[in-house]
Design a protein around this motif. Structure first.
Motif, PDB file in Angstrom:
ATOM      1  N   PRO A  44     -12.683   2.848  10.031  1.00 13.68           N
ATOM      2  CA  PRO A  44     -11.176   3.770  11.108  1.00 13.68           C
ATOM      3  C   PRO A  44     -10.177   3.065  11.097  1.00 13.68           C
ATOM      4  O   PRO A  44      -9.345   3.044  12.039  1.00 13.68           O
ATOM      5  CB  PRO A  44     -12.409   4.567  11.279  1.00 13.68           C
ATOM      6  CG  PRO A  44     -13.307   4.143  12.165  1.00 13.68           C
ATOM      7  CD  PRO A  44     -13.547   3.788  10.135  1.00 13.68           C
ATOM      8  N   ASN A  45     -10.938   1.590  12.049  1.00 15.74           N
ATOM      9  CA  ASN A  45     -10.755   1.060  12.852  1.00 15.74           C
ATOM     10  C   ASN A  45      -9.545  -0.426  11.682  1.00 15.74           C
ATOM     11  O   ASN A  45      -8.550  -1.001  12.218  1.00 15.74           O
ATOM     12  CB  ASN A  45     -10.922  -0.383  13.697  1.00 15.74           C
ATOM     13  CG  ASN A  45     -12.492   0.668  14.190  1.00 15.74           C
ATOM     14  OD1 ASN A  45     -11.621   0.759  15.856  1.00 15.74           O
ATOM     15  ND2 ASN A  45     -13.547   0.464  14.525  1.00 15.74           N
ATOM     16  N   PHE A  46      -9.526   0.028  10.741  1.00 20.45           N
ATOM     17  CA  PHE A  46      -8.527  -1.268   9.375  1.00 20.45           C
ATOM     18  C   PHE A  46      -7.935   0.331   9.423  1.00 20.45           C
ATOM     19  O   PHE A  46      -6.679  -0.111   9.124  1.00 20.45           O
ATOM     20  CB  PHE A  46      -9.332  -1.156   8.201  1.00 20.45           C
ATOM     21  CG  PHE A  46      -8.923  -1.383   6.900  1.00 20.45           C
ATOM     22  CD1 PHE A  46      -8.308  -2.841   7.534  1.00 20.45           C
ATOM     23  CD2 PHE A  46      -8.227  -0.796   6.334  1.00 20.45           C
ATOM     24  CE1 PHE A  46      -7.516  -3.101   6.498  1.00 20.45           C
ATOM     25  CE2 PHE A  46      -7.473  -1.648   5.537  1.00 20.45           C
ATOM     26  CZ  PHE A  46      -6.815  -3.145   5.684  1.00 20.45           C
ATOM     27  N   ILE A  47      -8.141   1.217   9.112  1.00 23.45           N
ATOM     28  CA  ILE A  47      -7.490   2.020   9.028  1.00 23.45           C
ATOM     29  C   ILE A  47      -5.942   2.329   9.866  1.00 23.45           C
ATOM     30  O   ILE A  47      -4.297   2.750   9.794  1.00 23.45           O
ATOM     31  CB  ILE A  47      -7.138   3.973   8.513  1.00 23.45           C
ATOM     32  CG1 ILE A  47      -8.364   4.028   7.284  1.00 23.45           C
ATOM     33  CG2 ILE A  47      -6.057   4.906   8.582  1.00 23.45           C
ATOM     34  CD1 ILE A  47      -7.473   3.489   6.392  1.00 23.45           C
ATOM     35  N   THR A  48      -6.393   2.068  11.443  1.00 22.32           N
ATOM     36  CA  THR A  48      -5.608   2.672  12.316  1.00 22.32           C
ATOM     37  C   THR A  48      -4.489   1.260  12.677  1.00 22.32           C
ATOM     38  O   THR A  48      -3.402   1.029  13.116  1.00 22.32           O
ATOM     39  CB  THR A  48      -6.587   3.004  13.374  1.00 22.32           C
ATOM     40  OG1 THR A  48      -7.128   4.187  13.637  1.00 22.32           O
ATOM     41  CG2 THR A  48      -5.367   2.768  14.756  1.00 22.32           C
ATOM     42  N   LEU A  99      -0.477   1.053  12.163  1.00 27.29           N
ATOM     43  CA  LEU A  99       0.378   0.524  13.310  1.00 27.29           C
ATOM     44  C   LEU A  99       0.561  -0.906  13.232  1.00 27.29           C
ATOM     45  O   LEU A  99       1.889  -1.285  14.165  1.00 27.29           O
ATOM     46  CB  LEU A  99      -0.806   0.248  14.674  1.00 27.29           C
ATOM     47  CG  LEU A  99      -0.911   1.204  15.261  1.00 27.29           C
ATOM     48  CD1 LEU A  99      -2.381   0.436  16.417  1.00 27.29           C
ATOM     49  CD2 LEU A  99      -0.152   1.951  16.326  1.00 27.29           C
ATOM     50  N   SER A 100       0.744  -1.120  11.062  1.00 33.41           N
ATOM     51  CA  SER A 100       1.460  -2.242  11.060  1.00 33.41           C
ATOM     52  C   SER A 100       2.848  -2.153  11.117  1.00 33.41           C
ATOM     53  O   SER A 100       3.732  -0.693  10.947  1.00 33.41           O
ATOM     54  CB  SER A 100       0.609  -2.392   9.644  1.00 33.41           C
ATOM     55  OG  SER A 100       1.175  -1.680   8.892  1.00 33.41           O
ATOM     56  N   LYS A 101       4.063  -3.368  11.166  1.00 27.23           N
ATOM     57  CA  LYS A 101       4.927  -2.951  11.410  1.00 27.23           C
ATOM     58  C   LYS A 101       5.655  -1.903  10.649  1.00 27.23           C
ATOM     59  O   LYS A 101       6.364  -1.827  10.235  1.00 27.23           O
ATOM     60  CB  LYS A 101       5.778  -4.512  11.520  1.00 27.23           C
ATOM     61  CG  LYS A 101       7.375  -4.157  11.840  1.00 27.23           C
ATOM     62  CD  LYS A 101       8.173  -5.786  12.512  1.00 27.23           C
ATOM     63  CE  LYS A 101       9.400  -5.088  12.631  1.00 27.23           C
ATOM     64  NZ  LYS A 101       9.934  -7.126  12.888  1.00 27.23           N
ATOM     65  N   GLN A 102       5.449  -2.377   8.970  1.00 25.07           N
ATOM     66  CA  GLN A 102       6.565  -1.588   8.017  1.00 25.07           C
ATOM     67  C   GLN A 102       5.493  -0.371   8.146  1.00 25.07           C
ATOM     68  O   GLN A 102       6.503   0.733   7.886  1.00 25.07           O
ATOM     69  CB  GLN A 102       5.531  -2.083   6.925  1.00 25.07           C
ATOM     70  CG  GLN A 102       3.276  -2.491   6.535  1.00 25.07           C
ATOM     71  CD  GLN A 102       3.410  -3.672   6.568  1.00 25.07           C
ATOM     72  OE1 GLN A 102       4.093  -4.456   7.810  1.00 25.07           O
ATOM     73  NE2 GLN A 102       2.312  -4.683   5.739  1.00 25.07           N
ATOM     74  N   ILE A 103       4.649   0.574   8.440  1.00 27.36           N
ATOM     75  CA  ILE A 103       4.535   1.915   8.666  1.00 27.36           C
ATOM     76  C   ILE A 103       5.061   2.443   9.455  1.00 27.36           C
ATOM     77  O   ILE A 103       5.348   3.190   9.014  1.00 27.36           O
ATOM     78  CB  ILE A 103       2.721   2.179   8.469  1.00 27.36           C
ATOM     79  CG1 ILE A 103       1.533   1.943   7.135  1.00 27.36           C
ATOM     80  CG2 ILE A 103       2.560   3.288   8.151  1.00 27.36           C
ATOM     81  CD1 ILE A 103       2.264   1.849   5.680  1.00 27.36           C
ATOM     82  N   GLN A 104       4.816   1.885  10.403  1.00 24.92           N
ATOM     83  CA  GLN A 104       5.463   1.726  11.563  1.00 24.92           C
ATOM     84  C   GLN A 104       7.087   2.902  11.608  1.00 24.92           C
ATOM     85  O   GLN A 104       7.689   3.041  11.961  1.00 24.92           O
ATOM     86  CB  GLN A 104       5.623   1.635  12.899  1.00 24.92           C
ATOM     87  CG  GLN A 104       4.310   1.382  13.462  1.00 24.92           C
ATOM     88  CD  GLN A 104       3.887   2.800  14.310  1.00 24.92           C
ATOM     89  OE1 GLN A 104       4.482   3.050  14.986  1.00 24.92           O
ATOM     90  NE2 GLN A 104       2.609   3.337  13.927  1.00 24.92           N
ATOM     91  N   PHE A 136       2.648 -13.560  11.501  1.00 20.55           N
ATOM     92  CA  PHE A 136       1.775 -13.590  11.648  1.00 20.55           C
ATOM     93  C   PHE A 136       1.721 -12.073   9.721  1.00 20.55           C
ATOM     94  O   PHE A 136       1.227 -12.277   9.387  1.00 20.55           O
ATOM     95  CB  PHE A 136       2.268 -12.187  12.946  1.00 20.55           C
ATOM     96  CG  PHE A 136       0.925 -11.203  12.458  1.00 20.55           C
ATOM     97  CD1 PHE A 136      -0.782 -11.551  13.507  1.00 20.55           C
ATOM     98  CD2 PHE A 136       0.785 -10.134  12.768  1.00 20.55           C
ATOM     99  CE1 PHE A 136      -1.460 -10.502  13.250  1.00 20.55           C
ATOM    100  CE2 PHE A 136       0.162  -8.553  12.633  1.00 20.55           C
ATOM    101  CZ  PHE A 136      -1.023  -9.307  12.952  1.00 20.55           C
ATOM    102  N   LYS A 137       2.965 -11.930   9.923  1.00 25.67           N
ATOM    103  CA  LYS A 137       3.968 -11.199   8.294  1.00 25.67           C
ATOM    104  C   LYS A 137       2.609 -12.231   7.648  1.00 25.67           C
ATOM    105  O   LYS A 137       2.429 -11.130   6.406  1.00 25.67           O
ATOM    106  CB  LYS A 137       5.203 -11.105   8.277  1.00 25.67           C
ATOM    107  CG  LYS A 137       5.406 -10.351   6.603  1.00 25.67           C
ATOM    108  CD  LYS A 137       6.886 -10.385   6.547  1.00 25.67           C
ATOM    109  CE  LYS A 137       7.621  -9.618   5.493  1.00 25.67           C
ATOM    110  NZ  LYS A 137       8.821  -9.846   5.498  1.00 25.67           N
ATOM    111  N   ASN A 138       3.216 -13.278   7.883  1.00 28.06           N
ATOM    112  CA  ASN A 138       2.590 -14.289   6.222  1.00 28.06           C
ATOM    113  C   ASN A 138       1.172 -14.213   6.267  1.00 28.06           C
ATOM    114  O   ASN A 138       0.176 -14.424   4.896  1.00 28.06           O
ATOM    115  CB  ASN A 138       2.952 -15.478   6.276  1.00 28.06           C
ATOM    116  CG  ASN A 138       4.808 -15.345   6.035  1.00 28.06           C
ATOM    117  OD1 ASN A 138       5.558 -14.691   5.071  1.00 28.06           O
ATOM    118  ND2 ASN A 138       5.020 -16.828   6.448  1.00 28.06           N
ATOM    119  N   PHE A 139       0.242 -13.967   7.345  1.00 25.21           N
ATOM    120  CA  PHE A 139      -0.932 -14.102   7.512  1.00 25.21           C
ATOM    121  C   PHE A 139      -1.642 -12.661   7.071  1.00 25.21           C
ATOM    122  O   PHE A 139      -2.233 -12.874   6.814  1.00 25.21           O
ATOM    123  CB  PHE A 139      -1.044 -13.999   9.076  1.00 25.21           C
ATOM    124  CG  PHE A 139      -2.365 -13.790   9.330  1.00 25.21           C
ATOM    125  CD1 PHE A 139      -3.589 -14.799   9.319  1.00 25.21           C
ATOM    126  CD2 PHE A 139      -3.042 -12.910  10.333  1.00 25.21           C
ATOM    127  CE1 PHE A 139      -5.062 -14.600   9.697  1.00 25.21           C
ATOM    128  CE2 PHE A 139      -4.024 -12.057  10.611  1.00 25.21           C
ATOM    129  CZ  PHE A 139      -5.197 -13.401  10.360  1.00 25.21           C
TER     130      PHE A 139
END
Length: 444
Positions: free
Chosen positions: A99-103, A107-112, A416-419
């Motif tokens: 669940p923490n990975f799904i959250t 919350l990632s920029k692309q999904i938001q 961070f995006k590349n990371f």
């Protein structure tokens, strides 16, 4: 990905009590978890509602209001007896998803960005069930999900080195603003500003109602300053000078920058310290634009981060301001006079006026009527040129610091995006190594 998923329930306010179970609403959740200190309580029999009952490992997502789909959390520990109301969507992940990975993914920029754009284009303030169901999640082994989460936690500490640089620049800017305000104080005969102090009274003009019970800093200093403006012939109200005052466009249909006829859409976050930022620009589809910007337009943010100002440059005149930005047409003034007004708003004298004219709590705002009452300096062109020249070296220092902060912020986002891209390819060790090298290169 999900099972045991549903919206909460809507107990009537008439059943709220003092000795029941917690009713968790959207205002009670954030990315840090559930805040039980401000929940209301309902009778214990509401725990019989399995659809609303909060369980360990639940993911709770706010689905209504301005922060819908951003305020979400995982119930990592065994919760107290509590349920969620209808403004929250709760679900359990299937066995092969953490669940923490799904959250983190949600919350990632692309999904938001995808969800935010859909809400804006549909003109809704909630997240629909089809929207939630349509979100794609990467198929990654659960052990790798945990490794990714551990690597992400470690990355925050590394990235904080860039945040420190941005904070150092911000502190330096504040010192420069103090020097600018001292020049305004001497040249325009303004009172020395005291530090804001908490007062025991809240003062408002006698012709205006208020339901506010809070206190805003040094009220006496503000009213003394306002009296100075009224008595000082070098200051006039905005309404007496501006040719036109209007809000930006309320409608917004977002599109990609590469789309035909895409136009830059200015958000409140784009106006910072007297300039228009180019970090994470937004775009809208071309349409009949009723707002025409000129190099004699002053942009003023009226909601959220209130009081930020900027003057569009020639290449920015086709930008479209959002509804939360006030556009002030100073057509009858010279550019040097408008520039001085811009600099005045950046100074602590301008900011103090705005601060005391705001209403609202977590989301402060200023109405057009209150904005029109603000005082600004109106000097001759010669006086403005002289004063602007005195301030120019400070302005250049601030702009240099702002550019550095923008560069740090943009670089941080890119790194961070590349990371994240690298880490999702199941190479967390290499991703962390490359992240550290990238940060070291930036800080050289």
């Amino acid at each position: 990905m999900t099972e045991d998923a549903s919206y909460g329930v809507l107990p009537p306010s008439s059943c709220y009590c003092d000795d029941g179970i917690a009713l968790v609403r959207s205002s009670n959740i954030s990315n840090d978890g559930i805040d039980y200190s401000s929940v209301v309580q309902v009778p214990a029999e509401w725990m019989n509602s399995e659809r609303a009952k909060i369980k360990k490992n639940d993911i709770l997502i706010s689905i209504k209001g301005a922060r819908a789909f951003f305020d979400m959390c995982v119930v990592n520990d065994e919760p107290q007896a509590s349920i969620v109301n209808g403004s929250i969507f709760r679900f359990q992940c299937k066995q092969n998803y953490d669940p923490n990975f799904i959250t983190f993914w949600l919350l990632s920029k692309q999904i938001q960005s995808i969800v935010y754009r859909e809400r804006a284009n549909l003109g809704i303030s909630y997240i629909s069930s089809p929207s939630l169901s349509a979100i794609q999640v990467p198929l990654i082994d659960i052990d790798d999900q945990i490794k990714i989460l551990d690597s992400i936690k470690e990355s925050y500490g590394i990235l904080s080195n860039l945040d420190k640089k941005i904070e150092e620049n911000k502190f330096e800017q504040e010192g420069i603003n103090e020097k600018m305000s001292e020049i305004f104080q001497r040249k325009l005969h303004l009172p020395l500003q005291q530090k804001t102090l908490e007062q025991k009274v809240f003062l408002v003009p006698c012709d205006r109602q208020t339901d506010r019970l809070d206190v805003k800093g040094n009220q006496l200093a503000y009213f003394r300053l306002r009296k100075t403006f009224i008595d000082n012939p070098k200051f006039k109200s905005i309404s007496s000078i501006a040719k036109d005052i209007s809000n930006g466009l309320p409608e917004r249909v977002y599109c990609d920058a590469s789309d035909i006829n895409a136009r830059r859409y200015l958000l409140v976050a784009d106006i910072k310290n007297g300039t228009i930022s180019n970090i994470s620009p937004s775009f809208i589809a071309n349409r009949e634009n009723k707002i025409t910007l000129s190099e004699k337009t002053l942009l003023f943010t009226r909601k959220g981060t209130v009081g930020e100002v900027a003057m569009p440059k020639q290449e920015q005149l086709k930008y479209v301001p959002c509804y939360e930005i006030i556009c002030v047409d100073f057509e009858d003034l010279e550019k040097s006079q408008i520039e001085l007004i811009r600099l005045f708003f950046i100074s602590k004298y301008g900011r103090l006026q705005v601060y005391f004219s705001c209403s609202g709590g977590q989301m402060p705002s200023i109405s057009q009527e209150r904005f029109k009452e603000l005082f600004i300096p109106l000097l001759t062109e010669g006086e403005c040129l002289e004063l602007n020249n005195s301030l120019m070296s400070y302005i250049q220092e601030i702009e240099t610091l702002l550019q550095k902060s923008e560069d740090f912020s943009s670089t941080k986002n890119l790194i961070f995006k590349n990371f994240i891209q690298e880490i999702l390819l199941k190479s967390p060790k290499n991703a962390l190594k490359n992240l550290k090298l990238a940060i070291e290169e930036v800080l050289k």
